[in-house]
Scaffold this active site. Structure first.
Site, PDB file in Angstrom:
ATOM      1  N   ILE A 173       0.842  -1.193   0.000  1.00  0.00           N
ATOM      2  CA  ILE A 173       0.000   0.000   0.000  1.00  0.00           C
ATOM      3  C   ILE A 173       0.884   1.253   0.000  1.00  0.00           C
ATOM      4  CG2 ILE A 173      -1.862   1.222   1.151  1.00  0.00           C
ATOM      5  CD1 ILE A 173      -2.568  -1.608   0.059  1.00  0.00           C
ATOM      6  N   ASP A 217      -9.761   3.987 -14.385  1.00  0.00           N
ATOM      7  CA  ASP A 217      -9.549   4.617 -15.689  1.00  0.00           C
ATOM      8  C   ASP A 217      -8.645   5.840 -15.569  1.00  0.00           C
ATOM      9  OD1 ASP A 217     -11.143   2.731 -16.848  1.00  0.00           O
ATOM     10  OD2 ASP A 217     -12.939   3.984 -16.927  1.00  0.00           O
ATOM     11  N   GLN A 237      25.081   3.128 -36.418  1.00  0.00           N
ATOM     12  CA  GLN A 237      23.701   2.891 -36.840  1.00  0.00           C
ATOM     13  C   GLN A 237      22.921   2.064 -35.826  1.00  0.00           C
ATOM     14  OE1 GLN A 237      22.868   0.514 -40.469  1.00  0.00           O
ATOM     15  NE2 GLN A 237      21.877   2.378 -41.233  1.00  0.00           N
ATOM     16  N   GLU A 241      -1.532  -0.683 -10.855  1.00  0.00           N
ATOM     17  CA  GLU A 241      -2.727  -0.125 -11.519  1.00  0.00           C
ATOM     18  C   GLU A 241      -3.226  -1.058 -12.617  1.00  0.00           C
ATOM     19  OE1 GLU A 241      -5.285   3.019 -10.653  1.00  0.00           O
ATOM     20  OE2 GLU A 241      -3.330   2.545  -9.805  1.00  0.00           O
TER      21      GLU A 241
END
Length: 380
Positions: free
Chosen positions: A156, A239, A278, A362
């Site tokens: 937590i 959300d 590269q 989450e």
């Protein structure tokens, strides 16, 4: 479609960026090393109005939109994901009380939270219940016009410092998610206490630990929302949380890419800077493309949230993309640094350790994929 930020959002970004560069970034390594909560930065966020960004002015907040908050989350995470996540926790807890609390609960708790005078936590994860929220074992037994809570929570955030906790418990295990109920429990309540502190791989300094509820009685008026409505209300907050967590992951990836670019331009090998090679250029190009793509998905999800539209799939996709990106970018950035990247003399090893948790908290990456797939099957 307008991708330009408003004047207010640009001003916010510059203010948070300056704060992050001058005050947060110099403290990031120390916070990681000492694993101590950054009280000085917590107080500064309160002074700057960052702890109540999305809270209405009536409760001491600034009333900003989710897009603005997403911008601030990314900027803070570029300097320290720990500080960004402390701010995120406050925002999510304020939002949960604002959406579900009574007038009395909102008046009592929200103003001091926005002022940095009260730390509120979500006591949800348990030793045997993480992603499976409906499987929580903490019980709430009706007694004396209230409820007696019993159970242990783990991992937590800010558990060791909590002034207030939103406890996720079940009033009836046989009802599954329909028995889940939320309760507000204040520091000093008999039977409510922090347990052991967690020792984590990364994201240190957030006082993460256990919460112990041992015959903890709370009055009925401490219920947040109705009995049996806790699962639905907890899920609704995810959300917004996934947008914030995704923005943190992008901020972390951005910081790692910047470190990699700087190092690649300075480090010489085979007759010149390794930035001329590269193989290194390809890694840097992939970093930039991934960061921009994830940032756009997050901003779009935040914009949709501000329009009041459902974002279950959009938030899950944004969080998934950003989380996987953070792990890949920090790994490649460390690889570009070579042996120096493995040393604590450079910040990239801390970023590498911090990135992993974004695939876990989450909602794990696996859970995000399940959420996305279920939404797709409903939509098509």
């Amino acid at each position: 479609m307008n991708f330009e930020l408003t004047d207010e959002q640009r001003m916010l970004r510059e203010m948070v960026r300056e704060f992050s560069e001058k005050e947060i970034k110099p403290r990031a390594t120390e916070i990681d090393r000492t694993d101590e909560f950054p009280w000085d930065l917590w107080k500064r966020m309160a002074e700057l109005g960052l702890l109540g960004m999305t809270l209405p002015p009536d409760y001491g907040g600034s009333g900003m939109d989710i897009v603005s908050w997403a911008i601030a989350q990314e900027e803070m995470a570029r300097a320290s994901v720990v500080v960004a996540d402390i701010q995120l926790l406050g925002t999510l807890m304020q939002n949960m009380i604002l959406k579900n609390g009574t007038n009395a609960q909102k008046r009592k708790h929200l103003p001091p939270m926005a002022a940095g005078e009260k730390i509120c936590i979500i006591a949800q994860t348990e030793p045997g219940a993480g992603s499976d929220v409906a499987g929580v074992q903490t019980t709430a037994r009706p007694e004396r016009d209230g409820y007696v809570l019993n159970g242990t929570k783990r991992f937590i955030t800010c558990a060791m410092l909590a002034d207030l906790a939103i406890v996720v418990a079940t009033v009836d295990k046989s009802k599954g998610h329909k028995g889940i109920t939320l309760f507000l429990v204040e520091k000093g309540t008999p039977g409510f206490s922090p347990g052991s502190k967690e020792h984590l791989l990364g994201v240190k300094g957030m006082a993460t630990g256990e919460v112990v509820l041992d015959n903890c009685w709370v009055p009925k008026e401490n219920m947040l929302g109705g009995e049996g409505e806790g699962f639905k209300r907890a899920m609704m907050s995810l959300d917004t949380g996934r947008i914030g967590i995704g923005c943190q992951a992008v901020g972390l990836a951005q910081a790692a890419m910047e470190e990699a670019v700087r190092y690649a331009k300075q480090r010489t090998a085979f007759g010149g800077p390794i930035a001329n090679l590269q193989a290194v250029q390809c890694m840097l190009a992939d970093m930039s493309a991934g960061i921009e793509a994830a940032r756009l998905r997050l901003r779009h999800a935040a914009w949709l949230k501000d329009q009041g539209r459902p974002i279950i799939r959009e938030a899950a996709e944004a969080k998934l993309l950003a989380s996987e990106l953070a792990v890949k970018v920090t790994s490649d950035a460390l690889q570009i640094h070579g042996a120096y990247g493995y040393s604590t003399d450079f910040p990239i090893e801390r970023m590498y350790r911090e990135a992993k948790v974004y695939q876990i908290w989450e909602g794990t990456s696996e859970i995000q994929r399940v959420v996305i797939a279920r939404q797709l099957l409903k939509e098509y």
